[in-house]
Motif scaffolding. Structure first.
Motif, mmCIF file in Angstrom:
data_model
loop_
_atom_site.group_PDB
_atom_site.id
_atom_site.type_symbol
_atom_site.label_atom_id
_atom_site.label_comp_id
_atom_site.label_asym_id
_atom_site.label_seq_id
_atom_site.Cartn_x
_atom_site.Cartn_y
_atom_site.Cartn_z
ATOM 1 N N SER A 1 6.967 9.366 5.578
ATOM 2 C CA SER A 1 7.751 10.509 5.124
ATOM 3 C C SER A 1 7.009 11.338 4.082
ATOM 4 O O SER A 1 6.357 10.792 3.184
ATOM 5 N N SER A 2 7.141 12.662 4.204
ATOM 6 C CA SER A 2 6.759 13.602 3.155
ATOM 7 C C SER A 2 7.688 14.799 3.273
ATOM 8 O O SER A 2 7.541 15.632 4.162
ATOM 9 N N ARG A 3 8.660 14.887 2.383
ATOM 10 C CA ARG A 3 9.579 16.026 2.409
ATOM 11 C C ARG A 3 8.859 17.328 2.055
ATOM 12 O O ARG A 3 9.196 18.390 2.559
ATOM 13 N N ASP A 4 7.864 17.223 1.176
ATOM 14 C CA ASP A 4 7.111 18.428 0.818
ATOM 15 C C ASP A 4 6.469 19.048 2.052
ATOM 16 O O ASP A 4 6.431 20.276 2.201
ATOM 17 N N ARG A 5 5.955 18.211 2.936
ATOM 18 C CA ARG A 5 5.230 18.695 4.110
ATOM 19 C C ARG A 5 6.136 18.974 5.298
ATOM 20 O O ARG A 5 5.959 19.948 6.018
ATOM 21 N N PHE A 6 7.168 18.120 5.502
ATOM 22 C CA PHE A 6 7.963 18.194 6.732
ATOM 23 C C PHE A 6 9.431 18.548 6.502
ATOM 24 O O PHE A 6 10.206 18.595 7.447
ATOM 25 N N GLY A 7 9.840 18.779 5.255
ATOM 26 C CA GLY A 7 11.209 19.168 4.978
ATOM 27 C C GLY A 7 12.151 17.981 4.887
ATOM 28 O O GLY A 7 11.796 16.854 5.210
ATOM 29 N N GLY A 8 13.376 18.253 4.451
ATOM 30 C CA GLY A 8 14.320 17.171 4.207
ATOM 31 C C GLY A 8 15.328 16.935 5.298
ATOM 32 O O GLY A 8 16.151 16.016 5.198
ATOM 33 N N THR A 9 15.277 17.714 6.379
ATOM 34 C CA THR A 9 16.297 17.583 7.429
ATOM 35 C C THR A 9 16.352 16.183 7.997
ATOM 36 O O THR A 9 17.438 15.653 8.267
ATOM 37 N N ARG A 10 15.186 15.567 8.175
ATOM 38 C CA ARG A 10 15.130 14.195 8.682
ATOM 39 C C ARG A 10 14.365 13.316 7.701
ATOM 40 O O ARG A 10 13.578 12.469 8.091
ATOM 41 N N ALA A 11 14.608 13.571 6.410
ATOM 42 C CA ALA A 11 14.007 12.794 5.324
ATOM 43 C C ALA A 11 12.484 12.878 5.337
ATOM 44 O O ALA A 11 11.812 11.983 4.828
ATOM 45 N N GLY A 12 11.938 13.936 5.934
ATOM 46 C CA GLY A 12 10.495 14.131 5.942
ATOM 47 C C GLY A 12 9.734 13.237 6.889
ATOM 48 O O GLY A 12 8.499 13.154 6.826
ATOM 49 N N GLN A 13 10.433 12.569 7.839
ATOM 50 C CA GLN A 13 9.779 11.628 8.750
ATOM 51 C C GLN A 13 8.819 12.349 9.688
ATOM 52 O O GLN A 13 9.146 13.385 10.266
ATOM 53 N N PHE A 14 7.600 11.815 9.834
ATOM 54 C CA PHE A 14 6.640 12.453 10.731
ATOM 55 C C PHE A 14 5.883 11.482 11.623
ATOM 56 O O PHE A 14 5.263 11.892 12.601
ATOM 57 N N CYS A 15 5.893 10.199 11.322
ATOM 58 C CA CYS A 15 5.235 9.191 12.153
ATOM 59 C C CYS A 15 5.900 7.845 11.882
ATOM 60 O O CYS A 15 6.757 7.721 11.008
ATOM 61 N N GLY A 16 5.492 6.849 12.630
ATOM 62 C CA GLY A 16 5.998 5.506 12.448
ATOM 63 C C GLY A 16 4.959 4.612 11.798
ATOM 64 O O GLY A 16 3.798 4.993 11.607
ATOM 65 N N GLY A 17 5.382 3.412 11.456
ATOM 66 C CA GLY A 17 4.486 2.414 10.896
ATOM 67 C C GLY A 17 5.108 1.039 11.045
ATOM 68 O O GLY A 17 6.244 0.902 11.515
ATOM 69 N N VAL A 18 4.369 0.017 10.622
ATOM 70 C CA VAL A 18 4.866 -1.349 10.747
ATOM 71 C C VAL A 18 4.374 -2.180 9.563
ATOM 72 O O VAL A 18 3.198 -2.115 9.188
ATOM 73 N N ALA A 19 5.288 -2.942 8.954
ATOM 74 C CA ALA A 19 4.950 -3.772 7.799
ATOM 75 C C ALA A 19 4.304 -5.073 8.262
ATOM 76 O O ALA A 19 4.911 -5.843 9.014
ATOM 77 N N ILE A 20 3.067 -5.330 7.810
ATOM 78 C CA ILE A 20 2.376 -6.578 8.154
ATOM 79 C C ILE A 20 2.242 -7.497 6.942
ATOM 80 O O ILE A 20 1.775 -8.630 7.064
ATOM 81 N N ALA A 21 2.609 -7.016 5.782
ATOM 82 C CA ALA A 21 2.725 -7.806 4.557
ATOM 83 C C ALA A 21 3.696 -7.058 3.663
ATOM 84 O O ALA A 21 4.060 -5.909 3.941
#
Length: 286
Positions: free
Chosen positions: A54-74
């Motif tokens: 997420s980056s609201r500055d870059r992608f806006g707040g409509t969808r909390a700035g979500q732009f890609c996915g990720g996965v927690a490995i630790a």
């Protein structure tokens, strides 16, 4: 899957039902609306390792700035796709994005549930080739730890989870129609791991890309069907409780003869282990 001719912006992506796919045409990451096909909504508790970048500055707040996915490995380590962090996507080097965060434990991007954790450091795989998508991964270090329950094990080379025919789950957020109808809720799709020779025939080289079995795997259905698509990039492909792939690229979405291509996690394991000092992570067990 994220692949096309020009990519000034990676749009958020989801896994949802669709009647058609947006064709993608080159090995470079792309910016275009698209859709994940053959999917269904899930609660994040069903795939707690799935996080949103997420980056609201870059992608806006409509969808909390979500732009890609990720996965927690630790607890403080997240994997994503290297192409998600390109300067033409973020507008600056990722370490200079002031509000770069990971959203974890949240099904609905705009809900209060879960947490938003600042990204403290970004390391893009030095072996990443943006022309071929080989080595398409990056490591994010978080400023605060996630719950232990959010971490998924990584499958080493030789893990039976890589066996062709194994059912896997891919998860993410994004456009459910290809017309800008972005969902706020996490979606997922069931896909099958496909044989390397089938993937090599699907992508022998040229505009549809080159499949490299050592660092990639593909999943879906040979006849077309459930698939990841643009915006899911960096999200997890999990089989038998272990991470086997990161959404990377492909020739269209859900098309017959063009399965989705993922960064092979056993190659990420090898690369991280070879790095100076190694990388704290959770291994799969055989």
């Amino acid at each position: 899957m994220l692949r096309s001719v020009a990519r000034a912006l990676i749009r958020p992506l989801v896994l949802a039902a669709a009647t058609s796919a947006i064709p993608l045409a080159s090995t470079a990451p792309v910016a275009a609306d698209s859709v994940v096909v053959g999917g269904f909504p899930i609660d994040v508790s069903q795939a707690p390792w799935t996080v949103a970048l997420s980056s609201r500055d870059r992608f806006g707040g409509t969808r909390a700035g979500q732009f890609c996915g990720g996965v927690a490995i630790a607890r403080t380590t997240v994997l994503t796709a290297a192409h998600c962090l390109a300067e033409d996507v973020l507008g600056s080097p990722p370490n200079r994005v002031r509000d770069f965060r990971v959203i974890a434990g949240r099904t609905d991007l705009l809900a209060d549930r879960g947490e938003e954790v600042a990204v403290r450091d970004v390391r893009i795989n030095p072996g990443y080739d943006s022309g071929t998508n080989a080595g398409d991964f990056a490591v994010l270090t978080l400023a605060e730890p996630l719950p232990r329950s959010a971490v998924v094990a990584m499958a080493d080379a030789g893990d039976p989870a890589y066996t062709p025919g194994t059912q896997a789950l891919v998860s993410g957020w994004g456009d459910t129609t290809g017309d800008g109808a972005y969902t706020r809720r996490l979606h997922a799709a069931h896909v099958r791991v496909l044989p390397d020779d089938l993937c090599a025939r699907a992508y022998p080289g040229g505009p549809d890309g080159t499949y490299r079995a050592g660092s990639m795997l593909c999943a879906g259905e040979a006849a077309g069907g459930p698939d990841a698509c643009q915006g899911d990039s960096g999200g997890p492909l999990v089989a038998a409780g272990r991470l086997i792939g990161l959404v990377s690229w492909g020739g269209g979405c859900g098309r017959a003869g063009n399965p989705g291509v993922y960064t092979r996690v056993s190659e990420i394991v090898r690369t991280l282990d070879a790095a100076p000092g190694g990388q704290k992570r959770s291994h799969g067990t055989h």
